[in-house]
Design a protein around this motif. Sequence first.
Motif, PDB file in Angstrom:
ATOM      1  N   LEU A  25       0.832  -1.173   0.018  1.00 35.06           N
ATOM      2  CA  LEU A  25      -0.118   0.023  -0.096  1.00 35.06           C
ATOM      3  C   LEU A  25       0.817   1.359   0.079  1.00 35.06           C
ATOM      4  O   LEU A  25       0.253   2.286  -0.219  1.00 35.06           O
ATOM      5  CB  LEU A  25      -0.992   0.025   1.247  1.00 35.06           C
ATOM      6  CG  LEU A  25      -2.008  -0.974   1.163  1.00 35.06           C
ATOM      7  CD1 LEU A  25      -2.629  -0.761   2.462  1.00 35.06           C
ATOM      8  CD2 LEU A  25      -3.201  -0.704   0.044  1.00 35.06           C
ATOM      9  N   ARG A  26       2.103   1.212   0.404  1.00 33.15           N
ATOM     10  CA  ARG A  26       2.722   2.330   0.403  1.00 33.15           C
ATOM     11  C   ARG A  26       3.167   3.263  -0.598  1.00 33.15           C
ATOM     12  O   ARG A  26       2.964   4.278  -0.851  1.00 33.15           O
ATOM     13  CB  ARG A  26       4.243   1.996   1.163  1.00 33.15           C
ATOM     14  CG  ARG A  26       4.115   1.964   2.644  1.00 33.15           C
ATOM     15  CD  ARG A  26       5.600   1.861   3.143  1.00 33.15           C
ATOM     16  NE  ARG A  26       5.564   1.842   4.545  1.00 33.15           N
ATOM     17  CZ  ARG A  26       6.077   0.345   4.975  1.00 33.15           C
ATOM     18  NH1 ARG A  26       6.464  -0.804   4.143  1.00 33.15           N
ATOM     19  NH2 ARG A  26       5.678   0.194   6.277  1.00 33.15           N
ATOM     20  N   ASN A  27       3.300   2.492  -1.965  1.00 33.51           N
ATOM     21  CA  ASN A  27       3.767   2.938  -3.328  1.00 33.51           C
ATOM     22  C   ASN A  27       2.312   3.631  -3.569  1.00 33.51           C
ATOM     23  O   ASN A  27       2.432   4.838  -4.211  1.00 33.51           O
ATOM     24  CB  ASN A  27       4.404   2.109  -4.034  1.00 33.51           C
ATOM     25  CG  ASN A  27       4.584   2.719  -5.501  1.00 33.51           C
ATOM     26  OD1 ASN A  27       5.181   3.805  -5.295  1.00 33.51           O
ATOM     27  ND2 ASN A  27       4.427   2.114  -6.568  1.00 33.51           N
ATOM     28  N   THR A  31       1.665   7.694  -4.459  1.00 29.23           N
ATOM     29  CA  THR A  31       1.374   8.324  -5.610  1.00 29.23           C
ATOM     30  C   THR A  31       0.329   9.049  -5.496  1.00 29.23           C
ATOM     31  O   THR A  31       0.210  10.247  -5.965  1.00 29.23           O
ATOM     32  CB  THR A  31       1.158   7.073  -6.838  1.00 29.23           C
ATOM     33  OG1 THR A  31       2.234   6.243  -6.879  1.00 29.23           O
ATOM     34  CG2 THR A  31       0.618   7.741  -7.785  1.00 29.23           C
ATOM     35  N   ILE A  32      -0.890   8.641  -4.651  1.00 28.38           N
ATOM     36  CA  ILE A  32      -2.234   9.490  -4.639  1.00 28.38           C
ATOM     37  C   ILE A  32      -1.729  10.783  -3.705  1.00 28.38           C
ATOM     38  O   ILE A  32      -2.209  11.868  -4.278  1.00 28.38           O
ATOM     39  CB  ILE A  32      -3.006   8.573  -3.828  1.00 28.38           C
ATOM     40  CG1 ILE A  32      -3.461   7.500  -4.661  1.00 28.38           C
ATOM     41  CG2 ILE A  32      -4.313   9.521  -3.407  1.00 28.38           C
ATOM     42  CD1 ILE A  32      -4.427   6.445  -4.000  1.00 28.38           C
ATOM     43  N   ILE A  54      -4.259  13.642 -14.448  1.00 33.62           N
ATOM     44  CA  ILE A  54      -4.305  13.474 -13.145  1.00 33.62           C
ATOM     45  C   ILE A  54      -5.297  12.473 -12.548  1.00 33.62           C
ATOM     46  O   ILE A  54      -4.904  11.429 -11.785  1.00 33.62           O
ATOM     47  CB  ILE A  54      -4.047  14.609 -12.170  1.00 33.62           C
ATOM     48  CG1 ILE A  54      -2.925  15.468 -12.499  1.00 33.62           C
ATOM     49  CG2 ILE A  54      -4.244  14.387 -10.751  1.00 33.62           C
ATOM     50  CD1 ILE A  54      -2.938  16.684 -12.103  1.00 33.62           C
ATOM     51  N   SER A  55      -6.391  12.764 -13.049  1.00 32.28           N
ATOM     52  CA  SER A  55      -7.783  11.864 -12.561  1.00 32.28           C
ATOM     53  C   SER A  55      -7.303  10.577 -13.054  1.00 32.28           C
ATOM     54  O   SER A  55      -7.611   9.337 -12.415  1.00 32.28           O
ATOM     55  CB  SER A  55      -8.957  12.459 -13.207  1.00 32.28           C
ATOM     56  OG  SER A  55     -10.149  11.571 -12.851  1.00 32.28           O
ATOM     57  N   ARG A  56      -6.972  10.188 -14.274  1.00 32.18           N
ATOM     58  CA  ARG A  56      -6.729   9.120 -14.753  1.00 32.18           C
ATOM     59  C   ARG A  56      -5.796   8.042 -14.087  1.00 32.18           C
ATOM     60  O   ARG A  56      -5.756   7.008 -13.779  1.00 32.18           O
ATOM     61  CB  ARG A  56      -6.071   9.141 -16.149  1.00 32.18           C
ATOM     62  CG  ARG A  56      -6.011   7.838 -16.880  1.00 32.18           C
ATOM     63  CD  ARG A  56      -5.305   7.660 -18.297  1.00 32.18           C
ATOM     64  NE  ARG A  56      -3.804   8.488 -18.131  1.00 32.18           N
ATOM     65  CZ  ARG A  56      -2.775   7.519 -17.729  1.00 32.18           C
ATOM     66  NH1 ARG A  56      -2.995   6.442 -17.287  1.00 32.18           N
ATOM     67  NH2 ARG A  56      -1.688   8.332 -17.533  1.00 32.18           N
ATOM     68  N   ILE A  57      -4.478   8.850 -13.768  1.00 35.47           N
ATOM     69  CA  ILE A  57      -3.464   8.270 -12.767  1.00 35.47           C
ATOM     70  C   ILE A  57      -3.889   7.729 -11.561  1.00 35.47           C
ATOM     71  O   ILE A  57      -3.685   6.586 -11.060  1.00 35.47           O
ATOM     72  CB  ILE A  57      -2.330   9.155 -12.806  1.00 35.47           C
ATOM     73  CG1 ILE A  57      -1.580   9.200 -14.092  1.00 35.47           C
ATOM     74  CG2 ILE A  57      -1.375   8.696 -11.417  1.00 35.47           C
ATOM     75  CD1 ILE A  57      -0.485  10.407 -14.177  1.00 35.47           C
ATOM     76  N   THR A  61      -4.302   3.861 -10.114  1.00 35.34           N
ATOM     77  CA  THR A  61      -3.714   3.351  -8.990  1.00 35.34           C
ATOM     78  C   THR A  61      -4.605   2.917  -8.074  1.00 35.34           C
ATOM     79  O   THR A  61      -4.279   1.916  -7.432  1.00 35.34           O
ATOM     80  CB  THR A  61      -2.981   4.744  -8.262  1.00 35.34           C
ATOM     81  OG1 THR A  61      -2.050   5.410  -9.270  1.00 35.34           O
ATOM     82  CG2 THR A  61      -2.269   4.612  -7.048  1.00 35.34           C
ATOM     83  N   VAL A  62      -5.890   3.404  -7.693  1.00 34.68           N
ATOM     84  CA  VAL A  62      -6.721   2.872  -6.843  1.00 34.68           C
ATOM     85  C   VAL A  62      -7.134   1.520  -7.750  1.00 34.68           C
ATOM     86  O   VAL A  62      -7.333   0.618  -6.879  1.00 34.68           O
ATOM     87  CB  VAL A  62      -7.933   3.824  -6.724  1.00 34.68           C
ATOM     88  CG1 VAL A  62      -9.141   3.028  -6.111  1.00 34.68           C
ATOM     89  CG2 VAL A  62      -7.583   5.063  -6.160  1.00 34.68           C
ATOM     90  N   GLU A  63      -7.382   1.395  -8.948  1.00 32.39           N
ATOM     91  CA  GLU A  63      -7.856   0.180  -9.471  1.00 32.39           C
ATOM     92  C   GLU A  63      -6.709  -1.081  -9.309  1.00 32.39           C
ATOM     93  O   GLU A  63      -7.077  -1.987  -9.203  1.00 32.39           O
ATOM     94  CB  GLU A  63      -8.157   0.364 -10.977  1.00 32.39           C
ATOM     95  CG  GLU A  63      -9.573   1.350 -11.069  1.00 32.39           C
ATOM     96  CD  GLU A  63      -9.765   1.428 -12.734  1.00 32.39           C
ATOM     97  OE1 GLU A  63      -8.905   1.291 -13.410  1.00 32.39           O
ATOM     98  OE2 GLU A  63     -10.889   2.057 -12.654  1.00 32.39           O
TER      99      GLU A  63
END
Length: 82
Positions: A25-27, A31-32, A54-57, A61-63
């Motif tokens: 979870l750290r990475n 990023t977020i 930014i929204s896409r990234i 990341t969440v997905e």
Amino acid sequence: MTKDNESKQRDARILKVLSELSHSLRNPFATIQSYLNILEMENYQYSPEELKEISRILKETVERTIPVIDEKIATLKEELGI
């Protein structure tokens, strides 16, 4: 194997899974956090394209992170016999 040894081994496996989850979870959270810090910059006006990127990234990341969390929770449930 004694019940005490079995319990210690199970506890060690659970701690290992929790450690792996923490590491996993750290990475994504870094990023977020980085992108949220960028968005908080008050002296910059973002173009719609920049905001979309930014929204896409953040979404990607969440997905990517959710399945990792689900996998680790499943492993913990298995170890706990739940």
